[in-house]
Design a protein around this motif. Structure first.
Motif, PDB file in Angstrom:
ATOM      1  N   GLN A 135     -41.469  34.254  91.184  1.00  0.00           N
ATOM      2  CA  GLN A 135     -42.019  32.942  91.522  1.00  0.00           C
ATOM      3  C   GLN A 135     -40.957  31.847  91.512  1.00  0.00           C
ATOM      4  O   GLN A 135     -40.905  31.016  92.416  1.00  0.00           O
ATOM      5  CB  GLN A 135     -43.136  32.584  90.540  1.00  0.00           C
ATOM      6  CG  GLN A 135     -44.374  33.452  90.693  1.00  0.00           C
ATOM      7  CD  GLN A 135     -45.464  33.080  89.711  1.00  0.00           C
ATOM      8  OE1 GLN A 135     -45.856  31.924  89.595  1.00  0.00           O
ATOM      9  NE2 GLN A 135     -45.964  34.063  88.982  1.00  0.00           N
ATOM     10  N   THR A 164     -44.378  26.918  93.802  1.00  0.00           N
ATOM     11  CA  THR A 164     -43.882  26.711  95.159  1.00  0.00           C
ATOM     12  C   THR A 164     -43.955  25.242  95.560  1.00  0.00           C
ATOM     13  O   THR A 164     -43.351  24.852  96.564  1.00  0.00           O
ATOM     14  CB  THR A 164     -44.688  27.549  96.160  1.00  0.00           C
ATOM     15  OG1 THR A 164     -46.064  27.151  96.119  1.00  0.00           O
ATOM     16  CG2 THR A 164     -44.575  29.030  95.834  1.00  0.00           C
ATOM     17  N   ASP A 211     -48.503  25.555  90.460  1.00  0.00           N
ATOM     18  CA  ASP A 211     -47.998  26.289  91.624  1.00  0.00           C
ATOM     19  C   ASP A 211     -46.517  25.971  91.755  1.00  0.00           C
ATOM     20  O   ASP A 211     -46.131  24.881  92.175  1.00  0.00           O
ATOM     21  CB  ASP A 211     -48.756  25.870  92.887  1.00  0.00           C
ATOM     22  CG  ASP A 211     -48.303  26.676  94.104  1.00  0.00           C
ATOM     23  OD1 ASP A 211     -47.406  27.522  93.958  1.00  0.00           O
ATOM     24  OD2 ASP A 211     -48.862  26.442  95.195  1.00  0.00           O
ATOM     25  N   ARG A 226     -41.818  32.915  95.477  1.00  0.00           N
ATOM     26  CA  ARG A 226     -43.084  33.531  95.889  1.00  0.00           C
ATOM     27  C   ARG A 226     -44.257  32.882  95.167  1.00  0.00           C
ATOM     28  O   ARG A 226     -44.115  32.328  94.078  1.00  0.00           O
ATOM     29  CB  ARG A 226     -43.055  35.031  95.625  1.00  0.00           C
ATOM     30  CG  ARG A 226     -42.052  35.776  96.492  1.00  0.00           C
ATOM     31  CD  ARG A 226     -42.152  37.274  96.293  1.00  0.00           C
ATOM     32  NE  ARG A 226     -41.356  37.991  97.291  1.00  0.00           N
ATOM     33  CZ  ARG A 226     -40.096  38.347  97.117  1.00  0.00           C
ATOM     34  NH1 ARG A 226     -39.481  38.047  95.986  1.00  0.00           N
ATOM     35  NH2 ARG A 226     -39.444  38.978  98.071  1.00  0.00           N
ATOM     36  N   SER A 227     -45.433  32.980  95.777  1.00  0.00           N
ATOM     37  CA  SER A 227     -46.631  32.429  95.160  1.00  0.00           C
ATOM     38  C   SER A 227     -47.079  33.330  94.009  1.00  0.00           C
ATOM     39  O   SER A 227     -46.628  34.469  93.863  1.00  0.00           O
ATOM     40  CB  SER A 227     -47.756  32.329  96.185  1.00  0.00           C
ATOM     41  OG  SER A 227     -48.156  33.627  96.602  1.00  0.00           O
TER      42      SER A 227
END
Length: 212
Positions: free
Chosen positions: A22, A163, A161, A27-28
């Motif tokens: 992540q 990202t 999150d 990456r999610s």
């Protein structure tokens, strides 16, 4: 001892691989979860095959030896990851680690029970489970400390999150997170190598327990 070491290696891989995926690779959470499937798949495929083979032959020593060797190889591959590593070495390392875990994680209870008399089988099984849980807990603490020492002075993450982090923040985190994760994998690999040494000294016949 084998239960303790296998618990340490397993939880080290499960805990730190998503962080690497992540933060270092962007990456999610969903994507990093899906990328854990090779690790879990290796365990789920190999474990029942090993169980069936041990039931047929009554011998088990080869499986902890091979499993610990596979775990050592897998963790060595994961410890060699860098910020720009592709998916292939990561998946290969997870497959080897998962297959190694499947070879002997459940056998640790059988091995413990095979080492004692009939009156002590329950206590031996419970002790093996305790050792596994201690490996989980102490392993996370030890490997987490190795990981955290690379993050001193870095921005505190409050995002659910990762990202969505600003690009400069993510760039500042990628290298130290990767270094922390690979340090954790290196120590986990050394523990897997120790498990290999221990496995080489196991007795190899389940009929010992039946005769007692």
């Amino acid at each position: 001892m084998l239960g303790f070491l296998s618990g340490l290696v397993m939880f080290g891989a499960v805990t730190f691989l998503p962080l690497y995926q992540q933060i270092a690779q962007g990456r999610s959470a969903t994507g990093s979860g899906l990328l854990m499937l090779p690790l879990l798949g290796g365990m789920l495929v190999v474990a029942p095959l090993v169980g069936a083979a041990v039931s047929r032959s009554g011998r088990f020593r080869v499986y902890p030896v091979v499993g610990a060797a596979a775990m050592t190889l897998g963790m060595a591959v994961l410890a060699s990851l860098d910020v720009d590593s592709g998916w292939f070495p990561m998946v290969a390392g997870m497959l080897a680690t998962g297959a190694g875990m499947g070879c002997f994680m459940q056998l640790t209870i059988v091995i413990a029970q095979n080492s004692v008399g009939l009156d002590d089988i329950g206590a031996a099984g419970a002790t093996a489970m305790l050792a596994h849980n201690l490996g989980n807990s102490l392993g996370i603490s030890l490997l987490g400390a190795l990981y955290a020492r690379h993050l001193t002075g870095l921005p505190h993450l409050q995002h659910t999150d990762l990202t969505t982090l600003p690009e400069p923040v993510r760039d500042a985190l990628r290298a130290p997170v990767t270094a922390g994760v690979t340090d954790a994998f290196l120590v986990a690999g050394l523990c897997a190598a120790l498990a290999f040494v221990v496995a080489c000294f196991l007795r190899d016949d389940l009929t010992d327990m039946e005769q007692r």
